[in-house]
Design an enzyme around this catalytic site. Structure first.
Site, PDB file in Angstrom:
ATOM      1  N   LYS A 108       0.828  -1.216   0.000  1.00  8.72           N
ATOM      2  CA  LYS A 108       0.000   0.000   0.000  1.00  8.72           C
ATOM      3  C   LYS A 108       0.863   1.267   0.000  1.00  8.72           C
ATOM      4  CE  LYS A 108      -2.367  -1.066   3.766  1.00  8.72           C
ATOM      5  NZ  LYS A 108      -1.861  -2.392   4.167  1.00  8.72           N
ATOM      6  N   ARG A 164      -0.432  -9.228  13.464  1.00 11.15           N
ATOM      7  CA  ARG A 164      -0.969  -8.220  12.538  1.00 11.15           C
ATOM      8  C   ARG A 164      -1.822  -8.873  11.457  1.00 11.15           C
ATOM      9  NH1 ARG A 164       4.454  -5.820  11.152  1.00 11.15           N
ATOM     10  NH2 ARG A 164       3.514  -4.477   9.586  1.00 11.15           N
TER      11      ARG A 164
HETATM   12  P1  ADP Z   1       0.984  -2.216   8.204  1.00 14.54           P
HETATM   13  O1  ADP Z   1      -0.244  -2.117   7.352  1.00 14.54           O
HETATM   14  O2  ADP Z   1       2.204  -2.506   7.409  1.00 14.54           O
HETATM   15  O3  ADP Z   1       0.825  -3.110   9.391  1.00 14.54           O
HETATM   16  P2  ADP Z   1       0.571   0.490   9.236  1.00 14.54           P
HETATM   17  O4  ADP Z   1       1.661   1.463   9.238  1.00 14.54           O
HETATM   18  O5  ADP Z   1      -0.632   0.756   8.400  1.00 14.54           O
HETATM   19  O6  ADP Z   1       1.296  -0.838   8.828  1.00 14.54           O
HETATM   20  O7  ADP Z   1       0.056   0.240  10.727  1.00 14.54           O
HETATM   21  C1  ADP Z   1       0.919  -0.057  11.801  1.00 14.54           C
HETATM   22  C2  ADP Z   1       0.123  -0.233  13.090  1.00 14.54           C
HETATM   23  O8  ADP Z   1      -0.569   0.995  13.404  1.00 14.54           O
HETATM   24  C3  ADP Z   1      -0.997  -1.281  13.046  1.00 14.54           C
HETATM   25  O9  ADP Z   1      -0.524  -2.573  13.332  1.00 14.54           O
HETATM   26  C4  ADP Z   1      -1.956  -0.742  14.135  1.00 14.54           C
HETATM   27  O10 ADP Z   1      -1.482  -1.042  15.428  1.00 14.54           O
HETATM   28  C5  ADP Z   1      -1.858   0.764  13.974  1.00 14.54           C
HETATM   29  N1  ADP Z   1      -2.882   1.297  13.036  1.00 14.54           N
HETATM   30  C6  ADP Z   1      -2.655   1.913  11.842  1.00 14.54           C
HETATM   31  N2  ADP Z   1      -3.804   2.264  11.249  1.00 14.54           N
HETATM   32  C7  ADP Z   1      -4.807   1.874  12.086  1.00 14.54           C
HETATM   33  C8  ADP Z   1      -6.240   1.942  12.040  1.00 14.54           C
HETATM   34  N3  ADP Z   1      -6.863   2.488  10.997  1.00 14.54           N
HETATM   35  N4  ADP Z   1      -6.929   1.434  13.074  1.00 14.54           N
HETATM   36  C9  ADP Z   1      -6.322   0.893  14.127  1.00 14.54           C
HETATM   37  N5  ADP Z   1      -4.986   0.775  14.229  1.00 14.54           N
HETATM   38  C10 ADP Z   1      -4.220   1.255  13.234  1.00 14.54           C
END
Ligand code: ADP
Length: 191
Positions: free
Chosen positions: A14, A146
């Site tokens: 993404k 995750r």
């Molecule tokens: P990835 O998709 O590679 O796991 P992200 O950078 O999108 O990485 O997210 C990292 C962490 O941030 C997630 O594992 C979660 O803990 C938190 N997070 C990010 N976006 C959200 C969301 N929309 N709702 C809840 N937690 C979120």
């Protein structure tokens, strides 16, 4: 406005595709992961609370991310559109996003979902962990958590957009440019 939800499990690509989409369509990038990480960097109370959950690979509470998106939407009233990356991650977040956009007489144009098998995801995340410095990329158990969070809480969000006839899926394994081309085709068909 072009309002795109870029959807897919952790490691689906993404971030990589977002950068290319933003350049081409001049959209404002809203990544809740990036927004949370900058709160951690800034040492805010919100950041401190989020860090404990993020380090374990658990989603932060809906209210926290909805609040962040709310303020970003109001800060960017002149935007040509938005790309939502890593958000919405629960059906509750998706409903809240629809509500926020409706208050600006806007809506989601399309959700593009990147499809990548679990084994490939684990490989990519561990590889990224060697350079990203992200604690949640460096441990197999955290990566597993995750992916489980994704399958139980986030995957149903696809169905939410499917019911609105806004769901498009794209094979997320292959050449970056080829995947980007398929995303552009999907955007231009819906926009
Ligand atoms: P990835 O998709 O590679 O796991 P992200 O950078 O999108 O990485 O997210 C990292 C962490 O941030 C997630 O594992 C979660 O803990 C938190 N997070 C990010 N976006 C959200 C969301 N929309 N709702 C809840 N937690 C979120």
């Amino acid at each position: 406005m072009l309002n795109l939800v870029l959807f897919g499990p952790p490691g689906a690509g993404k971030g990589t595709q977002s950068e290319k989409i933003i350049d081409k369509y001049n959209l404002v990038h809203l990544s809740t992961g990036d927004l949370l990480r900058s709160q951690i960097q800034a040492g805010t109370e919100l950041g401190l609370k989020a860090k404990t959950l993020m380090d374990q690979g658990i989603l932060v509470p809906d209210e926290v991310v909805i609040g962040m998106i709310d303020s970003k939407l109001s800060e960017n009233r002149d935007a040509a559109g938005f790309i939502f990356d890593g958000f919405p991650r629960t059906v509750k977040q998706a409903e809240a996003l629809d509500g926020l956009l409706a208050s600006y007489n806007e809506s989601i144009t399309v959700m593009v979902a990147l499809i990548v098998p679990d084994e490939e995801l684990k490989k990519r995340l561990l590889h990224r962990g060697q350079t990203s410095g992200r604690p949640d990329d460096q441990d197999e158990q955290k990566i597993k958590t995750r992916i489980e969070e994704y399958n139980s809480k986030t995957a149903p969000v696809a169905e939410y957009y499917r019911q609105q006839n806004k769901y498009v899926s794209i094979e997320g394994v292959g050449e970056i440019e080829e995947i980007f081309g398929a995303i552009c085709d999907a955007i231009e068909k819906e926009a």
